[in-house]
Design a protein around this motif. Structure first.
Motif, short mmCIF file in Angstrom:
data_model
loop_
_atom_site.label_atom_id
_atom_site.label_comp_id
_atom_site.label_asym_id
_atom_site.label_seq_id
_atom_site.Cartn_x
_atom_site.Cartn_y
_atom_site.Cartn_z
N UNK A 32 0.80 -1.23 0.00
CA UNK A 32 0.00 0.00 0.00
C UNK A 32 0.83 1.28 0.00
N UNK A 33 2.13 1.13 0.21
CA UNK A 33 2.97 2.32 0.32
C UNK A 33 2.90 3.24 -0.89
N UNK A 34 2.67 2.66 -2.07
CA UNK A 34 2.61 3.48 -3.28
C UNK A 34 1.45 4.48 -3.25
N UNK A 35 0.45 4.22 -2.40
CA UNK A 35 -0.70 5.12 -2.31
C UNK A 35 -0.54 6.18 -1.22
N UNK A 36 0.51 6.10 -0.45
CA UNK A 36 0.76 7.12 0.57
C UNK A 36 0.67 6.68 2.02
N UNK A 37 -0.12 5.66 2.37
CA UNK A 37 -0.25 5.30 3.79
C UNK A 37 1.03 4.70 4.36
N UNK A 38 1.32 5.06 5.59
CA UNK A 38 2.44 4.44 6.30
C UNK A 38 2.04 4.03 7.71
N UNK A 39 0.74 4.10 8.00
CA UNK A 39 0.20 3.69 9.30
C UNK A 39 -0.91 2.68 9.07
N UNK A 40 -0.92 1.61 9.89
CA UNK A 40 -1.88 0.53 9.66
C UNK A 40 -2.43 0.02 11.00
N UNK A 41 -3.66 -0.50 10.94
CA UNK A 41 -4.25 -1.06 12.15
C UNK A 41 -5.32 -2.08 11.78
N UNK A 42 -5.29 -3.23 12.43
CA UNK A 42 -6.35 -4.24 12.34
C UNK A 42 -6.93 -4.38 13.75
N UNK A 43 -8.22 -4.15 13.89
CA UNK A 43 -8.80 -4.15 15.23
C UNK A 43 -10.29 -4.42 15.16
N UNK A 44 -10.85 -4.79 16.31
CA UNK A 44 -12.30 -4.81 16.44
C UNK A 44 -12.79 -3.39 16.65
N UNK A 45 -14.03 -3.14 16.25
CA UNK A 45 -14.58 -1.80 16.36
C UNK A 45 -14.72 -1.36 17.82
N UNK A 46 -15.04 -2.30 18.69
CA UNK A 46 -15.20 -1.95 20.11
C UNK A 46 -14.72 -3.11 20.97
N UNK A 47 -14.18 -2.82 22.14
CA UNK A 47 -13.76 -3.89 23.05
C UNK A 47 -14.97 -4.55 23.69
N UNK A 48 -14.77 -5.80 24.10
CA UNK A 48 -15.80 -6.46 24.89
C UNK A 48 -15.86 -5.84 26.28
N UNK A 49 -16.93 -6.15 27.01
CA UNK A 49 -17.07 -5.58 28.36
C UNK A 49 -15.95 -6.05 29.28
N UNK A 50 -15.32 -7.17 28.92
CA UNK A 50 -14.24 -7.72 29.75
C UNK A 50 -12.86 -7.25 29.29
N UNK A 51 -12.81 -6.42 28.25
CA UNK A 51 -11.54 -5.98 27.68
C UNK A 51 -11.29 -4.50 27.94
N UNK A 52 -10.03 -4.14 28.01
CA UNK A 52 -9.65 -2.73 27.93
C UNK A 52 -9.54 -2.41 26.44
N UNK A 53 -9.66 -1.14 26.04
CA UNK A 53 -9.66 -0.79 24.62
C UNK A 53 -8.48 -1.36 23.83
N UNK A 54 -7.29 -1.39 24.41
CA UNK A 54 -6.13 -1.87 23.68
C UNK A 54 -6.23 -3.34 23.29
N UNK A 55 -7.02 -4.11 24.07
CA UNK A 55 -7.15 -5.54 23.78
C UNK A 55 -7.99 -5.81 22.54
#
Length: 242
Positions: A32-55
């Motif tokens: 994807x670098x050819x398009x300009x992005x250099x930051x990436x993230x794969x995550x769930x939209x929201x944490x479970x009630x038993x998770x902190x956001x980082x999890x």
């Protein structure tokens, strides 16, 4: 087959052999670098009630300190892009296409400002319905993104595959799939190489309505929400080989 879709298939072949999430992010960066992005993230939209956001984050390559700030300020509950992920399955431009009211949502305005302080000014977010029955997302962005609309379907497929691989490396719940018929495999194979519903119908000498019915059946059997996700799962499981 166009160049970007061919490169997408190469990306898929590469990613499925990777053994850690850092390598998955490296592969995304090379593609994807050819398009300009250099930051990436794969995550769930929201944490479970038993998770902190980082999890809820499966893998990321975001600016140092950004996730700490985001988690401490609990922006997950005010992020218009994450909220928009819950209403669409189509990729969209981060913040630019995620609607919010600046007057009524000062926290969203603050998030946009803070993100820009970290160099996150533009990006694309890809919503994903995961096998774990949770909504996920793949983000790629940076200071400026130059992404032709024609390349978005191939990048969508890559994002789905990257999320799926990151989820597998974290311990994905097994999702049962049912066998596809020969005709369903033919439909998905043509979809994988970028053919439209009408083009698939012409190639197989069937109606567009029948094509849509086959796609719907494929999605149900594979546990997919969209045609693109059905293609990704079928390729991952070696059901089709475009």
């Amino acid at each position: 087959m166009d160049v970007i879709r061919s490169r997408a298939f190469e990306f898929i072949e590469t990613v499925e052999r990777l053994s850690d999430t850092a390598s998955v992010l490296d592969a995304m960066g090379r593609m994807l670098g050819q398009y300009g992005p250099d930051q990436f993230c794969c995550a769930y939209v929201a944490p479970l009630s038993t998770e902190v956001p980082r999890e809820a984050v499966l893998a990321h390559r975001l600016p140092p300190g950004f996730l700490d700030m985001y988690s401490t300020e609990q922006f997950v509950w005010d992020d218009p892009a994450l909220r928009y992920c819950k209403t669409t399955l189509r990729p969209f431009r981060w913040f630019r296409e995620a609607p919010f009211d600046p007057t009524r949502e000062p926290r969203a305005v603050e998030l946009v400002r803070r993100a820009r302080d970290f160099g996150l000014r533009d990006g694309v977010m890809v919503p994903i319905a995961s096998p774990a029955n949770r909504i996920g997302q793949v983000f790629f962005g940076g200071r400026e993104i130059d992404l032709p609309e024609r390349d978005l379907p191939a990048l969508h497929l890559m994002a789905l595959y990257a999320f799926d691989r990151a989820l597998a490396l974290r311990g994905r719940p097994e999702a049962r799939t049912l066998a596809l018929s020969m005709r369903e495999c033919e439909v998905l194979t043509l979809a994988a190489i970028g053919r439209s519903t009408e083009e698939i119908a012409d190639a197989l000498t069937i109606s567009a309505r029948t094509v849509k019915a086959h796609v719907k059946s494929c999605c149900k059997k594979l546990g997919a929400t969209t045609r693109t996700q059905a293609v990704m799962i079928a390729m991952r499981d070696r059901i089709i080989s475009p």
